[in-house]
Design a protein around this motif. Structure first.
Motif, PDB file in Angstrom:
ATOM      1  N   ILE A  52       0.859  -1.182   0.000  1.00 14.48           N
ATOM      2  CA  ILE A  52       0.000   0.000   0.000  1.00 14.48           C
ATOM      3  C   ILE A  52       0.893   1.229   0.000  1.00 14.48           C
ATOM      4  N   ALA A  53       0.702   2.093  -0.970  1.00 13.05           N
ATOM      5  CA  ALA A  53       1.450   3.339  -1.045  1.00 13.05           C
ATOM      6  C   ALA A  53       0.534   4.494  -0.681  1.00 13.05           C
ATOM      7  N   ALA A  54       1.124   5.539  -0.127  1.00 12.32           N
ATOM      8  CA  ALA A  54       0.324   6.683   0.283  1.00 12.32           C
ATOM      9  C   ALA A  54       0.098   7.656  -0.871  1.00 12.32           C
ATOM     10  N   PHE A  55       1.071   7.745  -1.797  1.00  4.86           N
ATOM     11  CA  PHE A  55       0.976   8.710  -2.891  1.00  4.86           C
ATOM     12  C   PHE A  55       1.179   8.015  -4.231  1.00  4.86           C
ATOM     13  N   GLY A  56       0.560   8.579  -5.252  1.00  5.70           N
ATOM     14  CA  GLY A  56       0.561   7.970  -6.574  1.00  5.70           C
ATOM     15  C   GLY A  56       1.932   7.846  -7.199  1.00  5.70           C
ATOM     16  N   GLN A  57       2.807   8.833  -6.970  1.00  4.67           N
ATOM     17  CA  GLN A  57       4.113   8.792  -7.604  1.00  4.67           C
ATOM     18  C   GLN A  57       4.917   7.588  -7.142  1.00  4.67           C
ATOM     19  N   GLU A  58       4.836   7.291  -5.854  1.00  5.31           N
ATOM     20  CA  GLU A  58       5.556   6.125  -5.337  1.00  5.31           C
ATOM     21  C   GLU A  58       4.998   4.836  -5.920  1.00  5.31           C
ATOM     22  N   ALA A  59       3.670   4.728  -5.970  1.00  2.00           N
ATOM     23  CA  ALA A  59       3.058   3.545  -6.565  1.00  2.00           C
ATOM     24  C   ALA A  59       3.457   3.414  -8.027  1.00  2.00           C
ATOM     25  N   ASP A  60       3.525   4.540  -8.748  1.00  2.00           N
ATOM     26  CA  ASP A  60       3.905   4.499 -10.161  1.00  2.00           C
ATOM     27  C   ASP A  60       5.302   3.940 -10.345  1.00  2.00           C
ATOM     28  N   ARG A  75     -14.871  -1.132  -5.740  1.00  2.00           N
ATOM     29  CA  ARG A  75     -15.433  -0.004  -4.995  1.00  2.00           C
ATOM     30  C   ARG A  75     -14.766   1.323  -5.379  1.00  2.00           C
ATOM     31  N   GLY A  76     -14.418   1.442  -6.652  1.00  2.00           N
ATOM     32  CA  GLY A  76     -13.814   2.674  -7.129  1.00  2.00           C
ATOM     33  C   GLY A  76     -12.318   2.777  -6.904  1.00  2.00           C
ATOM     34  N   LYS A  77     -11.704   1.772  -6.270  1.00  5.73           N
ATOM     35  CA  LYS A  77     -10.260   1.794  -6.014  1.00  5.73           C
ATOM     36  C   LYS A  77      -9.565   0.794  -6.926  1.00  5.73           C
ATOM     37  N   LYS A  78      -8.383   1.192  -7.435  1.00  6.07           N
ATOM     38  CA  LYS A  78      -7.629   0.317  -8.328  1.00  6.07           C
ATOM     39  C   LYS A  78      -6.644  -0.541  -7.546  1.00  6.07           C
ATOM     40  N   PHE A  79      -6.641  -1.825  -7.824  1.00  6.69           N
ATOM     41  CA  PHE A  79      -5.695  -2.777  -7.273  1.00  6.69           C
ATOM     42  C   PHE A  79      -4.982  -3.438  -8.453  1.00  6.69           C
ATOM     43  N   THR A  80      -3.660  -3.476  -8.419  1.00 13.56           N
ATOM     44  CA  THR A  80      -2.881  -4.033  -9.522  1.00 13.56           C
ATOM     45  C   THR A  80      -2.100  -5.240  -9.039  1.00 13.56           C
ATOM     46  N   THR A  81      -2.331  -6.384  -9.654  1.00 14.96           N
ATOM     47  CA  THR A  81      -1.565  -7.584  -9.346  1.00 14.96           C
ATOM     48  C   THR A  81      -0.453  -7.749 -10.374  1.00 14.96           C
ATOM     49  N   GLY A  82       0.547  -8.537 -10.030  1.00 18.33           N
ATOM     50  CA  GLY A  82       1.643  -8.800 -10.950  1.00 18.33           C
ATOM     51  C   GLY A  82       2.856  -9.335 -10.221  1.00 18.33           C
ATOM     52  N   LEU A 107     -10.428  -4.053   2.248  1.00 20.63           N
ATOM     53  CA  LEU A 107     -10.732  -4.466   0.874  1.00 20.63           C
ATOM     54  C   LEU A 107      -9.640  -5.383   0.342  1.00 20.63           C
ATOM     55  N   LEU A 108      -8.399  -5.012   0.588  1.00 19.39           N
ATOM     56  CA  LEU A 108      -7.265  -5.814   0.135  1.00 19.39           C
ATOM     57  C   LEU A 108      -7.322  -7.214   0.732  1.00 19.39           C
ATOM     58  N   SER A 109      -7.625  -7.283   2.020  1.00 23.77           N
ATOM     59  CA  SER A 109      -7.691  -8.570   2.709  1.00 23.77           C
ATOM     60  C   SER A 109      -8.849  -9.431   2.221  1.00 23.77           C
ATOM     61  N   ASP A 110      -9.976  -8.815   1.916  1.00 23.78           N
ATOM     62  CA  ASP A 110     -11.154  -9.567   1.473  1.00 23.78           C
ATOM     63  C   ASP A 110     -11.022 -10.082   0.043  1.00 23.78           C
ATOM     64  N   HIS A 111     -10.363  -9.321  -0.813  1.00 24.76           N
ATOM     65  CA  HIS A 111     -10.351  -9.647  -2.241  1.00 24.76           C
ATOM     66  C   HIS A 111      -9.108 -10.392  -2.701  1.00 24.76           C
ATOM     67  N   PHE A 112      -8.024 -10.361  -1.921  1.00 21.07           N
ATOM     68  CA  PHE A 112      -6.778 -10.996  -2.326  1.00 21.07           C
ATOM     69  C   PHE A 112      -6.190 -11.774  -1.148  1.00 21.07           C
ATOM     70  N   GLN A 113      -5.482 -12.854  -1.468  1.00 18.21           N
ATOM     71  CA  GLN A 113      -4.839 -13.634  -0.402  1.00 18.21           C
ATOM     72  C   GLN A 113      -3.498 -12.980  -0.048  1.00 18.21           C
ATOM     73  N   VAL A 114      -3.568 -12.027   0.857  1.00 22.42           N
ATOM     74  CA  VAL A 114      -2.398 -11.252   1.241  1.00 22.42           C
ATOM     75  C   VAL A 114      -1.672 -11.969   2.377  1.00 22.42           C
ATOM     76  N   LYS A 115      -0.450 -12.420   2.108  1.00 15.75           N
ATOM     77  CA  LYS A 115       0.330 -13.167   3.099  1.00 15.75           C
ATOM     78  C   LYS A 115       1.283 -12.262   3.889  1.00 15.75           C
ATOM     79  N   GLY A 116       1.400 -11.035   3.459  1.00 16.65           N
ATOM     80  CA  GLY A 116       2.199 -10.040   4.148  1.00 16.65           C
ATOM     81  C   GLY A 116       1.803  -8.682   3.610  1.00 16.65           C
ATOM     82  N   LEU A 117       2.074  -7.629   4.389  1.00 10.77           N
ATOM     83  CA  LEU A 117       1.623  -6.296   3.998  1.00 10.77           C
ATOM     84  C   LEU A 117       2.715  -5.263   4.299  1.00 10.77           C
TER      85      LEU A 117
END
Length: 348
Positions: A52-60, A75-82, A107-117
């Motif tokens: 999870i990033a706080a700002f778009g530039q870091e995520a980019d 729910r209007g939020k983008k999640f990118t797998t890869g 949302l992340l926990s419900d929709h994806f099998q997140v083994k670490g954060l």
């Protein structure tokens, strides 16, 4: 005034009467039927590291280094797998504020099998020994907006004795001195491991009546294994220097700190900054991470956070802060640390 006092008394009597009416039921151990089937993830069941990033530039910057990317709009939020450094990941933005961060993490926990954060972003420094541009990794996180705000500096006694607020479903953390009339209190957290535990009781007559289950917690520790990985690699991550001109540069450091502080308030007060540092041993402050840490704990997800310092919280406005933000150095350094961590982290 007399009517107001009467209503206050009647309100307290009503709370106590309601608890007393339930006493026979609450003193009996609750029986739950837990769900024993494996979790069904709503979108993708591949084990992944959540970032999870706080700002778009870091995520980019992180997204640009990924392969096999696939976007999901939830729910209007983008999640990118890869794949990032040949590891399965899912990346999203938290949004600013404790509530946005908590909702995003769930949302992340419900929709994806997140083994670490991993949560990564910028923060205001509380520790005068740190420099703008340093990246700090705290051992744990607290949220001092969880308070009992009293009329006086006397220890609250809402339920009879000094320090007792249990009849309100609350518990003070008296190990932390108050800030003026603001008394720090614990947070009730329920997860799969503690849901049958009685977390808090209140005294009615000669009985201790349960008013909360799970745990009452003050802080949320980062995962020990993640901390050890970060501690091992932090001296080997080459961070970008901060230069006001070609002859005046500072080389940022990655610091293994003690405590991060999060609150819904933007901190622009030097006295409160000093309280958070000297009394709560806070190294830095932001508006998201403690919420992410709590949701991760409630979902049994190992968690760690990296924060790059952007300014001294509560200091007078520094025009160089805007230039620092605009330069992208903080985002690039945080992204470097995140990528270095991903290289060493393994899904368990």
């Amino acid at each position: 005034m007399q009517l107001k006092k009467l209503l206050t008394v009647l309100g307290t009597v009503g709370i106590v009467a309601s608890l007393a009416a339930c006493s026979s039921m609450n003193t009996t151990k609750k029986t739950f039927v837990p769900v024993t089937t494996s979790p069904q993830y709503l979108t993708d069941s591949t084990p992944r590291l959540g970032i999870i990033a706080a700002f778009g530039q870091e995520a980019d910057l992180l997204l640009a280094s990924m392969t096999d990317k696939k976007d999901y709009l939830i729910r209007g939020k983008k999640f990118t797998t890869g794949q990032l450094e040949n590891k399965a990941v899912v990346i999203t933005l938290s949004g600013i504020s404790m509530t946005n961060a908590a909702m995003t993490t769930q949302l992340l926990s419900d929709h994806f099998q997140v083994k670490g954060l991993v949560f990564s972003g910028i923060a205001g420094s509380l520790n005068p020994n740190y420099h703008v541009g340093d990246v700090v990794i705290a051992k744990g996180w607290m949220a001092p907006n969880e308070i009992y705000f009293a009329n006086t500096t006397d220890l609250p006694s809402a339920c009879g004795s000094a320090g007792d607020v249990s009849c309100l479903g609350l518990a003070l953390d008296q190990s932390i001195p108050p800030y003026q009339q603001q008394f720090f209190r614990q947070t009730n957290v329920i997860n799969a491991a503690n849901y049958q535990n009685v977390a808090l009781t209140t005294k009615i007559g000669d009985q201790n009546i349960p008013v909360a289950y799970g745990e009452m917690k003050s802080s949320f520790a980062v995962d020990a294994n993640m901390w050890n990985i970060a501690n091992t690699i932090h001296s080997n991550i080459p961070l970008e220097a901060i230069c006001s001109d070609k002859n005046n540069c500072y080389q940022p450091k990655i610091v293994m700190g003690q405590r991060g502080i999060s609150s819904g308030s933007f901190l622009a007060n030097a006295k409160y900054r000093d309280y958070l540092h000297t009394t709560m041993q806070g190294d830095y402050v932001d508006m998201e991470t403690a919420a992410v840490a709590q949701v991760a704990y409630a979902n049994d997800i190992p968690f760690i956070a990296f924060r790059s310092l952007s300014d001294l919280a509560g200091a007078d406005h520094d025009p160089n802060v805007a230039a620092f933000f605009g330069s992208g150095v903080a985002q690039r350094n945080a992204a470097k640390l995140t990528i270095g961590f991903v290289k060493e982290w393994n899904i368990r």
